[in-house]
Design a protein around this motif. Sequence first.
Motif, short mmCIF file in Angstrom:
data_model
loop_
_atom_site.label_atom_id
_atom_site.label_comp_id
_atom_site.label_asym_id
_atom_site.label_seq_id
_atom_site.Cartn_x
_atom_site.Cartn_y
_atom_site.Cartn_z
N VAL A 121 0.84 -1.20 0.00
CA VAL A 121 0.00 0.00 0.00
C VAL A 121 0.87 1.25 0.00
CG1 VAL A 121 -1.72 1.31 1.30
CG2 VAL A 121 -1.93 -1.18 1.13
N ARG A 122 1.93 1.25 0.82
CA ARG A 122 2.80 2.42 0.90
C ARG A 122 3.38 2.80 -0.45
NH1 ARG A 122 8.02 3.85 0.95
NH2 ARG A 122 8.78 1.73 0.68
N THR A 123 3.72 1.81 -1.25
CA THR A 123 4.38 2.06 -2.54
C THR A 123 3.42 2.09 -3.72
OG1 THR A 123 4.85 -0.32 -2.78
CG2 THR A 123 6.54 1.02 -1.73
N TRP A 124 2.13 1.94 -3.48
CA TRP A 124 1.16 1.90 -4.56
C TRP A 124 0.99 3.30 -5.17
CZ3 TRP A 124 -0.38 -2.59 -6.45
CH2 TRP A 124 -1.42 -2.61 -7.38
N PRO A 125 0.85 3.39 -6.49
CA PRO A 125 0.65 4.71 -7.11
C PRO A 125 -0.51 5.47 -6.49
CG PRO A 125 1.06 3.05 -8.80
CD PRO A 125 0.91 2.30 -7.50
N GLY A 126 -0.25 6.70 -6.13
CA GLY A 126 -1.28 7.54 -5.54
C GLY A 126 -1.37 7.48 -4.03
N ALA A 127 -0.60 6.60 -3.38
CA ALA A 127 -0.65 6.50 -1.93
C ALA A 127 -0.05 7.75 -1.30
CB ALA A 127 0.10 5.26 -1.45
N ARG A 128 -0.61 8.17 -0.17
CA ARG A 128 -0.07 9.25 0.65
C ARG A 128 0.42 8.66 1.96
NH1 ARG A 128 -1.96 14.23 -1.11
NH2 ARG A 128 -0.27 15.01 0.23
N ARG A 129 1.35 9.39 2.60
CA ARG A 129 1.90 8.89 3.86
C ARG A 129 2.09 10.05 4.83
NH1 ARG A 129 7.75 5.75 4.44
NH2 ARG A 129 7.27 4.54 6.33
N SER A 130 1.82 9.83 6.09
CA SER A 130 2.06 10.87 7.09
C SER A 130 3.55 10.95 7.38
CB SER A 130 1.27 10.58 8.37
OG SER A 130 1.76 9.44 9.05
N ASP A 131 3.97 12.03 8.03
CA ASP A 131 5.41 12.28 8.13
C ASP A 131 5.97 12.08 9.53
OD1 ASP A 131 4.29 14.45 9.37
OD2 ASP A 131 5.18 15.97 8.05
N HIS A 132 5.34 11.22 10.33
CA HIS A 132 5.91 10.94 11.65
C HIS A 132 7.11 10.00 11.50
CE1 HIS A 132 6.40 9.86 15.83
NE2 HIS A 132 5.63 10.89 16.12
N PRO A 133 8.24 10.31 12.16
CA PRO A 133 9.45 9.51 11.94
C PRO A 133 9.40 8.10 12.52
CG PRO A 133 9.85 11.18 13.61
CD PRO A 133 8.51 11.49 13.01
N GLN A 134 8.44 7.80 13.41
CA GLN A 134 8.37 6.46 13.99
C GLN A 134 7.06 5.73 13.69
OE1 GLN A 134 9.29 6.49 18.17
NE2 GLN A 134 11.37 7.24 17.87
N VAL A 135 5.93 6.44 13.64
CA VAL A 135 4.64 5.75 13.54
C VAL A 135 3.78 6.34 12.41
CG1 VAL A 135 4.56 4.92 15.93
CG2 VAL A 135 3.71 7.22 15.39
N SER A 136 4.35 6.42 11.23
CA SER A 136 3.60 6.94 10.09
C SER A 136 2.51 5.96 9.66
CB SER A 136 4.54 7.20 8.91
OG SER A 136 5.11 5.98 8.45
N PHE A 137 1.55 6.49 8.89
CA PHE A 137 0.51 5.70 8.26
C PHE A 137 0.47 6.08 6.78
CE2 PHE A 137 -0.62 5.82 12.66
CZ PHE A 137 -1.30 4.64 12.94
N ALA A 138 0.04 5.13 5.95
CA ALA A 138 -0.17 5.40 4.52
C ALA A 138 -1.62 5.13 4.18
CB ALA A 138 0.75 4.54 3.67
N ALA A 139 -2.11 5.81 3.13
CA ALA A 139 -3.51 5.66 2.76
C ALA A 139 -3.71 5.82 1.27
CB ALA A 139 -4.37 6.69 3.52
N LEU A 140 -4.74 5.14 0.78
CA LEU A 140 -5.20 5.24 -0.60
C LEU A 140 -6.67 5.58 -0.58
CD1 LEU A 140 -3.60 2.05 -2.22
CD2 LEU A 140 -3.26 4.38 -3.04
N GLY A 141 -7.06 6.65 -1.26
CA GLY A 141 -8.46 6.98 -1.33
C GLY A 141 -8.73 8.44 -1.07
#
Length: 270
Positions: free
Chosen positions: A116-136
């Motif tokens: 999911v993190r590397t999927w085209p169009g995915a976004r990711r939060s910028d926390h250095p330890q506990v980031s999340f990624a999302a599609l949609g």
Amino acid sequence: MTATAAPARPHTRASLGAQLRTLGVRPGGTVLVHARLRGLGFLCGGPEAVLGALRDVLGPDGTLVVPTHTPENSDPAGWSNPPVPEDWWPVIRAELPGFDPAVTPSRFMGAFAELVRTWPGARRSDHPQVSFAALGPAAERILAGHARADMLGEGSPLARLYDLDADVLLLGVDHGRNTSLHLAEYRQPGPPRHRLGGAVRTADGGREWAWWDDVDLDESDFARLGTDLEATGVVRLGPVGDGTGRLVRQRAAVDFAVPWLARNRRTEDA
């Protein structure tokens, strides 16, 4: 040589999608997924089959979220699995690459989260330890402004998921991996806190070491909490592949966990 038994059947994008619909994944909804795919049997297409199935069920209006944490981006003085010699600490603090949401891989989150993190169009939060990624379509709303010093609390994607009345989907794991339960820790009165550090990327492309104070997280009793949560009937269980899927409204889980933690941890500390 003993022959290994063949799986009962292969699981496809279509068959997984049918199981997820039956489990209750909502079209147009938002779902935070924790997945360990090994227990789901033979997946025709591997993690991509699971991602395709979830996106089919959610549809174009749905949003899929995964944890993309980087726990090794932390102060080496606190490492225990394994620990490193104290004379290494200054070198690690000086040379550990700064977290870059665009390229830093997640660690220990599994193949599905990395897909999911590397999927085209995915976004990711910028926390250095506990980031999340999302599609949609809700990705930016969920991920923006992830507070460094409130990493899984009210300034985190977990609170935005709560606001959106999201679901939590556990695939091949139990509530011991249910990150949303940490939000309930932040909602305790005066939770214990400690000092954390990690390497971050600066605006000019350099790196620096950052420090902040945050809640001292403890998931050691989450599996037991989850057993009690499931006893209330709010968690839907059903087959996904050869494994078990668990689906619960995040609000229901967090709202149950707040008094559960207050009651049980107070008893244990007494």
